[in-house]
Design an enzyme around this catalytic site. Sequence first.
Site, PDB file in Angstrom:
ATOM      1  N   GLY A  93      -4.613 -10.810   9.240  1.00  0.00           N
ATOM      2  CA  GLY A  93      -3.465  -9.443   8.934  1.00  0.00           C
ATOM      3  C   GLY A  93      -2.955 -10.498   7.130  1.00  0.00           C
ATOM      4  N   LYS A 116      -4.658  -5.443   2.001  1.00  0.00           N
ATOM      5  CA  LYS A 116      -4.073  -4.737   1.105  1.00  0.00           C
ATOM      6  C   LYS A 116      -5.326  -4.252   0.044  1.00  0.00           C
ATOM      7  CE  LYS A 116      -1.409  -6.298  -1.482  1.00  0.00           C
ATOM      8  NZ  LYS A 116      -0.229  -6.643  -2.302  1.00  0.00           N
ATOM      9  N   GLU A 155      -1.108 -18.232   2.262  1.00  0.00           N
ATOM     10  CA  GLU A 155       0.737 -18.948   3.399  1.00  0.00           C
ATOM     11  C   GLU A 155       0.291 -20.133   4.317  1.00  0.00           C
ATOM     12  OE1 GLU A 155       3.217 -15.013   4.014  1.00  0.00           O
ATOM     13  OE2 GLU A 155       1.928 -14.228   2.526  1.00  0.00           O
ATOM     14  N   THR A 160      -0.730  -9.366  -6.563  1.00  0.00           N
ATOM     15  CA  THR A 160      -2.054  -8.291  -6.820  1.00  0.00           C
ATOM     16  C   THR A 160      -2.116  -7.591  -6.867  1.00  0.00           C
ATOM     17  OG1 THR A 160      -2.362  -9.862  -4.611  1.00  0.00           O
ATOM     18  CG2 THR A 160      -4.048  -8.226  -4.904  1.00  0.00           C
ATOM     19  N   ARG A 194      -6.694 -16.431  19.928  1.00  0.00           N
ATOM     20  CA  ARG A 194      -6.362 -17.275  18.959  1.00  0.00           C
ATOM     21  C   ARG A 194      -7.583 -18.744  19.167  1.00  0.00           C
ATOM     22  NH1 ARG A 194      -5.365 -15.464  13.246  1.00  0.00           N
ATOM     23  NH2 ARG A 194      -3.804 -14.527  13.811  1.00  0.00           N
ATOM     24  N   LEU A 228      -9.129  -9.397  -6.584  1.00  0.00           N
ATOM     25  CA  LEU A 228      -9.699  -8.550  -5.110  1.00  0.00           C
ATOM     26  C   LEU A 228     -11.156  -8.508  -4.240  1.00  0.00           C
ATOM     27  CD1 LEU A 228      -9.077  -4.987  -6.365  1.00  0.00           C
ATOM     28  CD2 LEU A 228      -7.126  -6.629  -4.967  1.00  0.00           C
ATOM     29  N   LYS A 268      -0.544 -16.087  11.280  1.00  0.00           N
ATOM     30  CA  LYS A 268      -1.171 -16.865  11.069  1.00  0.00           C
ATOM     31  C   LYS A 268       0.140 -18.359  11.445  1.00  0.00           C
ATOM     32  CE  LYS A 268      -2.702 -19.134   7.261  1.00  0.00           C
ATOM     33  NZ  LYS A 268      -2.906 -19.016   5.929  1.00  0.00           N
ATOM     34  N   THR A 316       1.420  -1.341  -0.052  1.00  0.00           N
ATOM     35  CA  THR A 316      -0.028  -0.023  -0.235  1.00  0.00           C
ATOM     36  C   THR A 316       0.736   1.417  -0.414  1.00  0.00           C
ATOM     37  OG1 THR A 316      -1.768  -1.377   1.107  1.00  0.00           O
ATOM     38  CG2 THR A 316      -1.776   1.010   1.087  1.00  0.00           C
ATOM     39  N   CYS A 348      -2.300  -9.827   2.208  1.00  0.00           N
ATOM     40  CA  CYS A 348      -3.399  -9.193   1.125  1.00  0.00           C
ATOM     41  C   CYS A 348      -4.286  -8.402   1.592  1.00  0.00           C
ATOM     42  CB  CYS A 348      -3.753 -10.925   0.269  1.00  0.00           C
ATOM     43  SG  CYS A 348      -2.548 -11.169  -1.054  1.00  0.00           S
TER      44      CYS A 348
HETATM   45  C1  UDX Z   1      -4.788 -15.110   1.439  1.00  0.00           C
HETATM   46  C2  UDX Z   1      -6.066 -16.001   0.960  1.00  0.00           C
HETATM   47  O1  UDX Z   1      -6.899 -16.347   1.347  1.00  0.00           O
HETATM   48  C3  UDX Z   1      -5.552 -16.375  -0.565  1.00  0.00           C
HETATM   49  O2  UDX Z   1      -6.556 -16.799  -1.231  1.00  0.00           O
HETATM   50  C4  UDX Z   1      -4.922 -14.908  -1.448  1.00  0.00           C
HETATM   51  O3  UDX Z   1      -3.822 -15.158  -2.745  1.00  0.00           O
HETATM   52  C5  UDX Z   1      -3.715 -14.653  -0.838  1.00  0.00           C
HETATM   53  O4  UDX Z   1      -4.624 -13.692   0.701  1.00  0.00           O
HETATM   54  P1  UDX Z   1      -2.778 -15.597   3.650  1.00  0.00           P
HETATM   55  O5  UDX Z   1      -3.436 -14.006   3.313  1.00  0.00           O
HETATM   56  O6  UDX Z   1      -2.321 -16.462   3.348  1.00  0.00           O
HETATM   57  O7  UDX Z   1      -4.297 -15.572   2.158  1.00  0.00           O
HETATM   58  O8  UDX Z   1      -3.720 -16.145   4.536  1.00  0.00           O
HETATM   59  P2  UDX Z   1      -5.606 -16.952   5.074  1.00  0.00           P
HETATM   60  O9  UDX Z   1      -5.883 -18.037   5.428  1.00  0.00           O
HETATM   61  O10 UDX Z   1      -6.496 -16.447   4.472  1.00  0.00           O
HETATM   62  O11 UDX Z   1      -5.516 -15.576   5.856  1.00  0.00           O
HETATM   63  C6  UDX Z   1      -5.786 -14.276   6.536  1.00  0.00           C
HETATM   64  C7  UDX Z   1      -6.489 -14.184   7.692  1.00  0.00           C
HETATM   65  O12 UDX Z   1      -7.411 -14.175   8.498  1.00  0.00           O
HETATM   66  C8  UDX Z   1      -4.830 -14.554   8.674  1.00  0.00           C
HETATM   67  O13 UDX Z   1      -4.463 -13.320   9.920  1.00  0.00           O
HETATM   68  C9  UDX Z   1      -6.012 -15.737   9.437  1.00  0.00           C
HETATM   69  O14 UDX Z   1      -5.202 -15.689  10.796  1.00  0.00           O
HETATM   70  C10 UDX Z   1      -6.841 -15.120   9.852  1.00  0.00           C
HETATM   71  N1  UDX Z   1      -8.164 -15.588  10.133  1.00  0.00           N
HETATM   72  C11 UDX Z   1      -8.260 -16.751   8.468  1.00  0.00           C
HETATM   73  C12 UDX Z   1      -8.975 -15.636  10.929  1.00  0.00           C
HETATM   74  O15 UDX Z   1      -8.825 -14.438  11.598  1.00  0.00           O
HETATM   75  N2  UDX Z   1     -10.161 -16.532  10.539  1.00  0.00           N
HETATM   76  C13 UDX Z   1     -10.652 -17.064   9.773  1.00  0.00           C
HETATM   77  O16 UDX Z   1     -11.221 -18.067   9.962  1.00  0.00           O
HETATM   78  C14 UDX Z   1      -9.870 -17.455   8.098  1.00  0.00           C
HETATM   79  P1  ADP Z   2       5.084 -11.641  -2.213  1.00  0.00           P
HETATM   80  O1  ADP Z   2       4.688 -12.272  -1.111  1.00  0.00           O
HETATM   81  O2  ADP Z   2       3.971 -10.674  -3.460  1.00  0.00           O
HETATM   82  O3  ADP Z   2       5.841 -12.720  -2.772  1.00  0.00           O
HETATM   83  P2  ADP Z   2       7.077 -10.468  -1.486  1.00  0.00           P
HETATM   84  O4  ADP Z   2       7.373  -9.165  -0.326  1.00  0.00           O
HETATM   85  O5  ADP Z   2       7.715 -11.917  -0.179  1.00  0.00           O
HETATM   86  O6  ADP Z   2       5.883 -10.537  -1.606  1.00  0.00           O
HETATM   87  O7  ADP Z   2       8.056 -10.635  -2.900  1.00  0.00           O
HETATM   88  C1  ADP Z   2       8.787  -9.924  -3.639  1.00  0.00           C
HETATM   89  C2  ADP Z   2      10.036  -9.639  -4.452  1.00  0.00           C
HETATM   90  O8  ADP Z   2      10.419  -8.655  -5.052  1.00  0.00           O
HETATM   91  C3  ADP Z   2      11.199  -9.425  -3.540  1.00  0.00           C
HETATM   92  O9  ADP Z   2      11.885 -10.379  -3.348  1.00  0.00           O
HETATM   93  C4  ADP Z   2      11.451  -7.926  -4.174  1.00  0.00           C
HETATM   94  O10 ADP Z   2      12.666  -7.376  -3.474  1.00  0.00           O
HETATM   95  C5  ADP Z   2      11.374  -8.253  -4.813  1.00  0.00           C
HETATM   96  N1  ADP Z   2      11.395  -6.934  -6.349  1.00  0.00           N
HETATM   97  C6  ADP Z   2      10.346  -6.004  -6.519  1.00  0.00           C
HETATM   98  N2  ADP Z   2      11.146  -5.721  -7.419  1.00  0.00           N
HETATM   99  C7  ADP Z   2      11.662  -5.772  -8.219  1.00  0.00           C
HETATM  100  C8  ADP Z   2      12.268  -6.052  -9.306  1.00  0.00           C
HETATM  101  N3  ADP Z   2      12.240  -4.717 -10.540  1.00  0.00           N
HETATM  102  N4  ADP Z   2      13.235  -7.316  -9.443  1.00  0.00           N
HETATM  103  C9  ADP Z   2      13.628  -7.892  -9.018  1.00  0.00           C
HETATM  104  N5  ADP Z   2      12.841  -7.926  -7.959  1.00  0.00           N
HETATM  105  C10 ADP Z   2      12.451  -7.366  -7.302  1.00  0.00           C
END
Ligand code: UDX
Ligand code: ADP
Length: 465
Positions: free
Chosen positions: A274, A280, A166, A133, A443, A222, A340, A95, A277
Amino acid sequence: MKINNICCIGAGYVGGPTMSIIAQKCPDIKVTVVDLNEQRIALWNDADVNNIPIYEPGLSDIVAEARGRNLFFSTNVEKAIDEAQMIFISVNTPTKTYGLGKGMAADLKYIELCARQIASIAKDNKIVVEKSTLPVRTAEAIKNILDNTGNGVQFQILSNPEFLAEGTAVTDLLNPDRVLIGGDNTPEGAEAINALVEVYANWVPEKQILTTNLWSSELSKLTANAFLAQRVSSINAMSELCEKTGADVSEVARAIGMDSRIGSKFLKASVGFGGSCFQKDILNLVYIAKSYGLNEVADYWEQVIIMNDHQKRRFASSIVTTLYNTVSDKKIAFLGWAFKKDTNDTRESAAIYVADYLLNEQAKISVFDPQVKENKVLNDLNYLESRSSDLNQKGITVVEDPYEACKGAHAIAILTEWDEFKEYDWQKIYDNMQKPAFVFDGRNILDAKKMAGYGFIFQSVGSSN
Ligand code: UDX
Ligand code: ADP
């Protein structure tokens, strides 16, 4: 068009696992993951595969199998772009922290940089796949940059949003509910879409591979995250009402989850969601809606964030009020810092905000997380700019042993649902704490009756126990 050379820009939580699975499932395709961050690439290449920079159950075995065969990690971005037929952009889109759209719009500077880099290097036609995203219509912006700054070669842009969560990235990638691919509605667009469909078809049944236009694909990502986050905020809103009325939120969740129209997943009340994704993407949605003058739509989705902020604050303030309205100089142990379980990612973790609140109340926090190291905890707090880094360092210590974190503490707060927390010797923890000894289970992973049996004053989310 048959793909045999893929490059992915960005070796993070999305690019790393996704490319590892593609390489494992498609031994005929050379997959090179590049990143500007030399340290990150060095860890991906570490001789001990357990040192890869991203913790995901099962990932190190897959890297061990494919690395050096057809999976490569490198800092040579130019070479990888030059050689690839298909380039995934998987860089971070945080963001914005400045200027127009600050705190809401996605910062696309890394994406733009990638597009410019691809344009300047490419000497033959390429398919560019957006994996990060992104707000709707980013593909169009990428296309404009590529077409206007390139060397006259043809680019096809595809949107292929990542739905992996994740902590379960490997199983999500191996058995996705669906794969979504958006592209241009032209013969060249269709050819590019097919090329990517064929990559996934190596392990995903074709009926689960959906193809759409670019904007539907971008907006679907989104929308999916907004709906999931909304479920968490909805159940969290109910959790507060349960605490007041004597209802128990887990019973309510079970009862409504058995309604097949509602479904049972994503109904766990918590200290707040948290991750990189949810917040944001919703803020993106809000920003896009506002920019089209759709204020009611924007307000509707913004409420999901407002509820989540409230839940984090409510958890922290309840610690203070329960500890006789002061935590000044009291030791509070945090079990968990990641957003998580089963990940070392801490982006937007509720723990950061709860810690910030308690530091403002002059608490002394001691953190244990099985996968998060001290420098990450301090960076997360410093990023908020609530106080000097010196003061953060004075207020918080990160330890490698959960029993040490809890020793002498007035209270324990559970911020992440790591399985191992359930297995601890809670009697021993109780015996080594200040009395009365409090546990705030953010939790809902511990058994209230058992905890009371050890002697704790125990509070969970969404029930008055
Ligand atoms: C999310 C989407 O699930 C995934 O499809 C997308 O690609 C990326 O964003 P992620 O952020 O890795 O994935 O985790 P997710 O399992 O969705 O959990 C997000 C947050 O919600 C975590 O902090 C989790 O602890 C919380 N959560 C989830 C709750 O508090 N309660 C629930 O029942 C489920
Ligand atoms: P995501 O959860 O979306 O995978 P991360 O922050 O874990 O996000 O990973 C994004 C990666 O992209 C970082 O390791 C960062 O160093 C890399 N990155 C950002 N801009 C560039 C760029 N122009 N060329 C190569 N790597 C980049």
